[in-house]
Design a protein around this motif. Structure first.
Motif, PDB file in Angstrom:
ATOM      1  N   UNK A   1       7.842  54.714  19.793  1.00 14.81           N
ATOM      2  CA  UNK A   1       8.466  55.076  21.070  1.00 14.81           C
ATOM      3  C   UNK A   1       7.528  55.886  21.960  1.00 14.81           C
ATOM      4  N   UNK A   2       6.540  56.522  21.366  1.00 13.22           N
ATOM      5  CA  UNK A   2       5.579  57.311  22.136  1.00 13.22           C
ATOM      6  C   UNK A   2       4.332  56.516  22.530  1.00 13.22           C
ATOM      7  N   UNK A   3       4.298  55.236  22.178  1.00 17.58           N
ATOM      8  CA  UNK A   3       3.102  54.417  22.437  1.00 17.58           C
ATOM      9  C   UNK A   3       3.307  53.477  23.613  1.00 17.58           C
ATOM     10  N   UNK A   4       2.169  53.078  24.157  1.00 18.60           N
ATOM     11  CA  UNK A   4       2.162  51.983  25.118  1.00 18.60           C
ATOM     12  C   UNK A   4       2.039  50.684  24.325  1.00 18.60           C
ATOM     13  N   UNK A   5       2.520  49.620  24.886  1.00 16.07           N
ATOM     14  CA  UNK A   5       2.449  48.323  24.217  1.00 16.07           C
ATOM     15  C   UNK A   5       1.019  47.975  23.818  1.00 16.07           C
ATOM     16  N   UNK A   6       0.061  48.307  24.680  1.00 20.90           N
ATOM     17  CA  UNK A   6      -1.348  47.979  24.418  1.00 20.90           C
ATOM     18  C   UNK A   6      -1.917  48.744  23.227  1.00 20.90           C
ATOM     19  N   UNK A   7      -1.260  49.814  22.804  1.00 20.88           N
ATOM     20  CA  UNK A   7      -1.768  50.652  21.719  1.00 20.88           C
ATOM     21  C   UNK A   7      -1.146  50.342  20.361  1.00 20.88           C
ATOM     22  N   UNK A   8      -0.301  49.321  20.290  1.00 19.36           N
ATOM     23  CA  UNK A   8       0.362  48.995  19.037  1.00 19.36           C
ATOM     24  C   UNK A   8      -0.635  48.496  17.998  1.00 19.36           C
ATOM     25  N   UNK A   9      -0.369  48.860  16.753  1.00 19.96           N
ATOM     26  CA  UNK A   9      -1.176  48.385  15.623  1.00 19.96           C
ATOM     27  C   UNK A   9      -0.401  47.292  14.888  1.00 19.96           C
ATOM     28  N   UNK A  10      -1.046  46.659  13.941  1.00 21.31           N
ATOM     29  CA  UNK A  10      -0.376  45.666  13.113  1.00 21.31           C
ATOM     30  C   UNK A  10       0.794  46.270  12.349  1.00 21.31           C
ATOM     31  N   UNK A  11       0.629  47.501  11.874  1.00 21.90           N
ATOM     32  CA  UNK A  11       1.727  48.180  11.171  1.00 21.90           C
ATOM     33  C   UNK A  11       2.902  48.436  12.117  1.00 21.90           C
ATOM     34  N   UNK A  12       2.597  48.815  13.359  1.00 23.83           N
ATOM     35  CA  UNK A  12       3.660  49.025  14.349  1.00 23.83           C
ATOM     36  C   UNK A  12       4.448  47.739  14.567  1.00 23.83           C
ATOM     37  N   UNK A  13       3.735  46.635  14.696  1.00 29.03           N
ATOM     38  CA  UNK A  13       4.382  45.350  14.936  1.00 29.03           C
ATOM     39  C   UNK A  13       5.265  44.970  13.745  1.00 29.03           C
ATOM     40  N   UNK A  14       4.780  45.181  12.544  1.00 28.92           N
ATOM     41  CA  UNK A  14       5.588  44.912  11.344  1.00 28.92           C
ATOM     42  C   UNK A  14       6.833  45.782  11.317  1.00 28.92           C
ATOM     43  N   UNK A  15       6.676  47.052  11.659  1.00 27.65           N
ATOM     44  CA  UNK A  15       7.817  47.966  11.710  1.00 27.65           C
ATOM     45  C   UNK A  15       8.827  47.497  12.749  1.00 27.65           C
ATOM     46  N   UNK A  16       8.345  47.075  13.908  1.00 24.84           N
ATOM     47  CA  UNK A  16       9.245  46.622  14.965  1.00 24.84           C
ATOM     48  C   UNK A  16      10.057  45.411  14.508  1.00 24.84           C
ATOM     49  N   UNK A  17       9.406  44.439  13.863  1.00 28.44           N
ATOM     50  CA  UNK A  17      10.136  43.282  13.338  1.00 28.44           C
ATOM     51  C   UNK A  17      11.175  43.723  12.310  1.00 28.44           C
ATOM     52  N   UNK A  18      10.791  44.616  11.402  1.00 23.28           N
ATOM     53  CA  UNK A  18      11.703  45.076  10.351  1.00 23.28           C
ATOM     54  C   UNK A  18      12.906  45.798  10.938  1.00 23.28           C
ATOM     55  N   UNK A  19      12.680  46.634  11.932  1.00 24.35           N
ATOM     56  CA  UNK A  19      13.779  47.390  12.553  1.00 24.35           C
ATOM     57  C   UNK A  19      14.741  46.437  13.254  1.00 24.35           C
ATOM     58  N   UNK A  20      14.222  45.495  14.004  1.00 22.92           N
ATOM     59  CA  UNK A  20      15.083  44.517  14.682  1.00 22.92           C
ATOM     60  C   UNK A  20      15.926  43.781  13.648  1.00 22.92           C
ATOM     61  N   UNK A  21      15.310  43.327  12.567  1.00 23.08           N
ATOM     62  CA  UNK A  21      16.036  42.607  11.517  1.00 23.08           C
ATOM     63  C   UNK A  21      17.118  43.479  10.886  1.00 23.08           C
ATOM     64  N   UNK A  22      16.794  44.732  10.594  1.00 20.17           N
ATOM     65  CA  UNK A  22      17.760  45.623   9.943  1.00 20.17           C
ATOM     66  C   UNK A  22      18.928  45.952  10.861  1.00 20.17           C
ATOM     67  N   UNK A  23      18.650  46.183  12.128  1.00 17.49           N
ATOM     68  CA  UNK A  23      19.726  46.522  13.064  1.00 17.49           C
ATOM     69  C   UNK A  23      20.635  45.316  13.280  1.00 17.49           C
ATOM     70  N   UNK A  24      20.054  44.134  13.350  1.00 19.03           N
ATOM     71  CA  UNK A  24      20.849  42.938  13.612  1.00 19.03           C
ATOM     72  C   UNK A  24      21.556  42.408  12.370  1.00 19.03           C
ATOM     73  N   UNK A  25      21.169  42.895  11.185  1.00 21.34           N
ATOM     74  CA  UNK A  25      21.832  42.474   9.945  1.00 21.34           C
ATOM     75  C   UNK A  25      23.271  42.973   9.945  1.00 21.34           C
ATOM     76  N   UNK A  26      24.130  42.219   9.304  1.00 23.65           N
ATOM     77  CA  UNK A  26      25.540  42.594   9.220  1.00 23.65           C
ATOM     78  C   UNK A  26      25.970  42.546   7.757  1.00 23.65           C
ATOM     79  N   UNK A  27      25.565  43.568   6.976  1.00 27.08           N
ATOM     80  CA  UNK A  27      25.883  43.532   5.546  1.00 27.08           C
ATOM     81  C   UNK A  27      27.379  43.714   5.279  1.00 27.08           C
ATOM     82  N   UNK A  28      27.898  42.855   4.448  1.00 22.66           N
ATOM     83  CA  UNK A  28      29.312  42.951   4.068  1.00 22.66           C
ATOM     84  C   UNK A  28      29.490  44.072   3.053  1.00 22.66           C
TER      85      UNK A  28
END
Length: 103
Positions: A54-81
């Motif tokens: 949240x404190x970064x500019x898009x141009x400053x993202x690392x590969x780890x940041x991108x992986x984290x972003x994908x994981x967070x989107x997946x976790x938030x959108x998951x609907x565990x029963x």
């Protein structure tokens, strides 16, 4: 379309950036306060990574940041029963998503 140094296209990164910032609906101050209020010994690693993104500019993202972003989107959108709503809310808030906030 040109690839980013992390191997995804600029178009894909733009889409991820937008989706991440839609699901992470807490401000960096709100997330920092939430993480700071969690009991000692609570694993806040992923939340801390979200906070750093949240404190970064898009141009400053690392590969780890991108992986984290994908994981967070997946976790938030998951609907565990069967997950207790209060537990689920706490887990989501540790990722920067407050399910009680309206758009």
């Amino acid at each position: 379309m040109t690839d980013t140094p992390d191997g995804i296209s600029v178009l894909e990164l733009d889409a991820l950036w937008e989706e991440f910032h839609q699901v992470v609906n807490m401000t960096s101050m709100e997330l920092g306060a939430w993480l700071g209020a969690l009991p000692d010994g609570t694993d806040t690693g992923e939340g801390e990574r979200v906070l750093a993104i949240l404190h970064k500019r898009r141009a400053d993202l690392t590969g780890e940041d991108i992986s984290t972003m994908y994981a967070v989107v997946d976790q938030v959108e998951a609907d565990p029963d069967g997950t207790d709503p209060d537990i689920r809310r706490g887990e989501l808030m540790a990722l920067g998503h407050d399910p009680t906030k309206t758009a």
